[in-house]
Design an enzyme around this catalytic site. Structure first.
Site, mmCIF file in Angstrom:
data_model
loop_
_atom_site.group_PDB
_atom_site.id
_atom_site.type_symbol
_atom_site.label_atom_id
_atom_site.label_comp_id
_atom_site.label_asym_id
_atom_site.label_seq_id
_atom_site.Cartn_x
_atom_site.Cartn_y
_atom_site.Cartn_z
ATOM 1 N N SER A 98 0.785 -1.214 0.026
ATOM 2 C CA SER A 98 -0.288 0.369 0.050
ATOM 3 C C SER A 98 1.265 1.534 -0.249
ATOM 4 O O SER A 98 2.297 1.400 0.551
ATOM 5 C CB SER A 98 -0.951 0.178 1.130
ATOM 6 O OG SER A 98 -1.608 -1.480 1.496
HETATM 7 N N1 SAM Z 1 -0.505 -4.753 4.011
HETATM 8 C C1 SAM Z 1 -0.153 -5.431 2.945
HETATM 9 C C2 SAM Z 1 1.386 -4.962 2.908
HETATM 10 O O1 SAM Z 1 1.765 -4.275 3.696
HETATM 11 O O2 SAM Z 1 1.872 -4.997 2.136
HETATM 12 C C3 SAM Z 1 -0.248 -4.613 1.369
HETATM 13 C C4 SAM Z 1 -2.351 -4.941 1.421
HETATM 14 S S1 SAM Z 1 -2.713 -5.450 -0.097
HETATM 15 C C5 SAM Z 1 -2.897 -3.955 -0.879
HETATM 16 C C6 SAM Z 1 -3.554 -6.520 -0.199
HETATM 17 C C7 SAM Z 1 -3.999 -7.924 0.083
HETATM 18 O O3 SAM Z 1 -5.178 -8.433 0.402
HETATM 19 C C8 SAM Z 1 -3.123 -8.483 -0.884
HETATM 20 O O4 SAM Z 1 -1.677 -10.291 -0.714
HETATM 21 C C9 SAM Z 1 -4.152 -9.781 -1.540
HETATM 22 O O5 SAM Z 1 -3.568 -10.662 -2.138
HETATM 23 C C10 SAM Z 1 -4.815 -9.885 0.395
HETATM 24 N N2 SAM Z 1 -6.373 -10.352 0.717
HETATM 25 C C11 SAM Z 1 -7.383 -10.459 -0.313
HETATM 26 N N3 SAM Z 1 -8.227 -10.812 -0.500
HETATM 27 C C12 SAM Z 1 -7.676 -11.833 1.607
HETATM 28 C C13 SAM Z 1 -8.802 -12.100 2.057
HETATM 29 N N4 SAM Z 1 -9.495 -12.957 2.544
HETATM 30 N N5 SAM Z 1 -7.737 -12.706 3.420
HETATM 31 C C14 SAM Z 1 -6.662 -12.441 3.565
HETATM 32 N N6 SAM Z 1 -6.208 -11.733 2.581
HETATM 33 C C15 SAM Z 1 -6.233 -11.222 1.362
#
Ligand code: SAM
Length: 248
Positions: A98
């Site tokens: 992000s």
């Molecule tokens: N917090 C992260 C970082 O510091 O790099 C960035 C997160 S990225 C914007 C969103 C993440 O949420 C992705 O890696 C995606 O695969 C994950 N995601 C999406 N749906 C999810 C779910 N149901 N459970 C867990 N993770 C999920």
């Protein structure tokens, strides 16, 4: 003659070690300067949205965490030159780390205490989890894409955040065995606030979650649960997140 050769050999070895060490020190200093520059941009941006945030400045502890955590260790080698740009970066599998400003705002809104137990849904690179680890007692983070979860666990270990609990799974359902949590942060956009997460939030707890749909209007929503278990929500800022996936 043999003795001279021996001495020259060791002088060359020492020279190479010193060169590698000084290159490493110069690079780390450069990253530290870039982190300071990024934090000033984040502070300025926070000022421009102070009306939305309902506060003038970001918490000093959050600023200290942003200055400490090496974001360049959580991105791919090809993205390292951009590690301290104030924007999201690709981390593979169609996902992103992000934007640092959004990490700062979401973290700040949780009002974390050193004794808190925090759940993150959407580990991605592990960077947000490392920021949380600087501010809370224990951090649990779930990622639905297995290779990303593995890479994040490696990133966290390499940067000495190996006390963060990582897991592959669907974060929509929270982390039942480790619940309840003082705070929950969801880093992917959901169409609604997942009821299992509300259930796993302690009375007095706070959750920050983007709500909406991908490519449509999304808002960061702050969810608070009072001491009697009553839940209130407040829209904070328009944002742009990848979707919360899974079978729910
Ligand atoms: N917090 C992260 C970082 O510091 O790099 C960035 C997160 S990225 C914007 C969103 C993440 O949420 C992705 O890696 C995606 O695969 C994950 N995601 C999406 N749906 C999810 C779910 N149901 N459970 C867990 N993770 C999920």
């Amino acid at each position: 003659m043999k003795r001279v050769k021996h001495i020259i050999f060791w002088l060359v070895v020492i020279g190479i070690v010193l060169l590698l060490f000084s290159t490493h020190v110069i690079a780390e200093n450069d990253f530290s300067q870039q982190r300071h520059a990024l934090v000033s941009i984040i502070k300025d941006e926070a000022m421009t949205v102070r009306g939305f945030l309902d506060q003038e400045t970001l918490d000093q502890q959050v600023i200290a965490a942003l200055l400490k955590v090496p974001r360049h260790e959580f991105v791919r080698d090809t993205e390292r030159p951009f590690a301290y740009a104030n924007r999201p970066l690709p981390i593979g599998h169609g996902q992103t780390i992000s934007q640092p400003f959004i990490v700062a705002v979401m973290t700040d809104l949780l009002k974390l205490k050193k004794t808190d137990r925090v759940l993150e849904v959407g580990t991605g690179s592990g960077y947000q989890a490392a920021i949380l680890a600087e501010l809370a007692d224990s951090v649990y983070t779930i990622e639905i894409i297995e290779p990303l979860a593995k890479q994040a666990a490696e990133n966290l270990k390499r940067t000495d955040y190996d006390d963060v609990h990582t897991r592959t799974g669907d974060g929509y359902y929270g982390w039942e065995d480790a619940a309840p949590f003082d705070s929950i942060i969801v880093t992917a956009v959901a169409s609604h606030i997942p009821p299992p997460l509300i259930k796993q939030l302690k009375p007095g707890g706070r959750m920050i979650i983007p709500v909406g749909a991908q490519f449509m209007t999304q808002y960061l929503v702050l969810v608070t649960k009072d001491a009697n278990g009553k839940v209130t929500t407040r829209q904070i800022l328009p944002v742009n997140f990848v979707p919360l996936t899974g079978k729910h």
